[in-house]
Design an enzyme around this catalytic site. Structure first.
Site, PDB file in Angstrom:
ATOM      1  N   SER A  69     -77.802  -3.498  -7.169  1.00 59.82           N
ATOM      2  CA  SER A  69     -77.203  -4.835  -7.132  1.00 59.82           C
ATOM      3  C   SER A  69     -77.123  -5.446  -8.530  1.00 59.82           C
ATOM      4  CB  SER A  69     -78.013  -5.756  -6.218  1.00 59.82           C
ATOM      5  OG  SER A  69     -78.015  -5.280  -4.902  1.00 59.82           O
ATOM      6  N   ASP A 129     -80.244  -5.768   3.896  1.00 66.68           N
ATOM      7  CA  ASP A 129     -80.485  -4.350   3.624  1.00 66.68           C
ATOM      8  C   ASP A 129     -81.878  -3.886   4.047  1.00 66.68           C
ATOM      9  OD1 ASP A 129     -77.959  -3.933   2.654  1.00 66.68           O
ATOM     10  OD2 ASP A 129     -78.496  -4.157   0.548  1.00 66.68           O
ATOM     11  N   ARG A 150     -74.143  -0.927  11.305  1.00 65.22           N
ATOM     12  CA  ARG A 150     -75.556  -0.550  11.283  1.00 65.22           C
ATOM     13  C   ARG A 150     -76.292  -0.927  12.569  1.00 65.22           C
ATOM     14  NH1 ARG A 150     -76.938  -1.822   4.849  1.00 65.22           N
ATOM     15  NH2 ARG A 150     -76.129   0.197   4.109  1.00 65.22           N
TER      16      ARG A 150
END
Length: 421
Positions: free
Chosen positions: A21, A295, A326
């Site tokens: 990131s 995440d 997901r």
């Protein structure tokens, strides 16, 4: 595919990959400063390599593969630098929405057309210096990468940018990361309200920049420490900062509920080291809003399931537009062992009456699919710690997206890895 089996002990000193990131933001800010020197300690992963190649070579057609961050950040970047480019990616990428970002950039004066289905890549972009800028309103509950992409180009706009985020704001820590890094490169940017960000026009400064290690990658080592039967397990993670820009740094606090203790130390060379050990009680029920740390959701779904801890994970709305859906992927793969309930953007599990039922023969020989998603592979690998056999991970090479040395690091820590990586 590979097969993963736990060893009798969990020990390791792990040099984690640099933060993806931070790396990808630093590359965009560095490029906008027109510096010829790359930031230091960049992540050695697919997403970052794609960004480096695109920014250095600037080909007519830029294929970013499965790198969603690169798609969003480069779409904005290419809009404000002179040139004409087409940006595309994998088949999955061509089905990941980008219309909100394109509409916002067009309002700022960008020239972007869709090469295929409206609202999705690939995109044809004609870049112009000195777009007008001004006031803009976008939804706050979509991917923070849309907002970060707009913020990073904002100083190049003639009028700067007043960005209003409508509704709930997702992944606020990632926005704060972007703002902090913009300031590091000389931008004048601030929150002027709970949902308004003001960016003044100006130039970015050329400066050296060092990337810290990745707290998202650290989460899998917390998971392993929680799941191992080795009471004396000890893992040292190098390069993490206690006062981190990364929202996922909260993982150390969350894992206290699952029996992992964290200690921050400095080694003989003065490097920051995070030491993980088992200790403390395990909660009877885990509940957390992952809106700002999406995440981490897969890590906690797997950890809680394997510990037999009932859970409620919510704030998962952005998980449906990641490398895969997901939520569906977790249901499919953990469904081979336990049954998860989906309720809107929540995942729930009521637990088991008998935790020993996790050691059923079916679990010992589980074969897991990864859905072209690095986090599915890494979150599922530690399942082997709760079985008496080995598990199989299909398409294990997907870890190269963020943590290329993951399987090697598992071997160093005592896991037995067989097969092609």
């Amino acid at each position: 595919m590979i097969k993963v089996k736990s060893g009798s002990r969990l020990r390791g000193r792990i040099a984690l990959p640099a933060s993806k990131s931070i790396s990808n933001r630093a590359l965009i800010l560095n490029a906008l400063s027109q510096s010829a020197q790359l930031p230091d300690n960049l992540s050695d992963c697919d997403d970052t390599r794609v960004m480096i190649r695109a920014l250095q070579d600037m080909p007519e057609v830029i294929d970013i593969g499965a790198a969603g961050t690169a798609m969003r950040f480069l779409t904005a970047y290419l809009s404000v630098v002179p040139g004409e480019h087409t940006i595309t990616g994998t088949e999955r990428m061509k089905h990941r929405p980008i219309g909100i970002l394109v509409d916002a950039l067009r309002q700022l004066g960008a020239t972007i057309t869709y090469k295929g289905e409206e609202g999705f890549p690939p995109l044809h972009i004609v870049g112009h210096k000195g777009l007008d800028g001004g006031a803009l309103t976008v939804p706050g509950d979509v991917s923070s990468q849309y907002v970060s992409a707009l913020l990073m180009i904002a100083p190049t706009l003639k009028k700067g940018l007043r960005l209003t985020l409508k509704g709930d704001i997702a992944s606020r820590p990632y926005l704060n990361m972007t703002i902090s890094m913009m300031r590091d490169f000389g931008a004048k940017v601030e929150w002027t309200g709970d949902n308004v960000i003001d960016v003044q026009p100006g130039s970015y400064l050329q400066r050296p920049y060092h990337i810290e290690s990745d707290w998202s990658a650290a989460s899998y080592w917390y998971e392993m420490t929680a799941l191992t039967d080795d009471a004396d397990a000890e893992v040292e993670l190098v390069g993490l900062h206690r006062e981190s820009l990364q929202g996922d740094s909260k993982v150390w606090k969350l894992f206290e509920e699952l029996g992992v203790q964290t200690r921050y130390i400095a080694d003989a060379e003065g490097k920051e080291v995070v030491r993980l050990r088992k200790g403390g009680s395990i909660t009877r029920h885990f509940s957390y809003d992952f809106t700002h740390q999406p995440d981490l959701a897969q890590t906690f779904a797997v950890t809680c399931s394997m510990l037999g801890v009932p859970f409620r994970l919510y704030g998962l709305q952005s998980l449906r537009i990641k490398e895969t859906d997901r939520i569906a992927a977790l249901q499919n793969e953990l469904g081979k062992i336990v049954r998860l309930e989906e309720k809107g953007d929540e995942l729930l599990w009521e637990g088991l009456h008998d935790i020993e039922s996790l050691d059923m023969p079916a679990c010992k020989t589980c074969e897991f699919d990864t859905y072209d998603d690095h986090r599915m592979a890494m979150a599922l690998a530690p399942v082997c710690l709760r079985t008496a056999g080995e598990i199989q991970i299909n398409n294990p090479e997907v870890v190269s997206k963020s943590y290329p040395s993951f399987w090697d690091d598992l071997s160093k820590a005592g896991f037995i890895i067989c097969g092609e990586q």
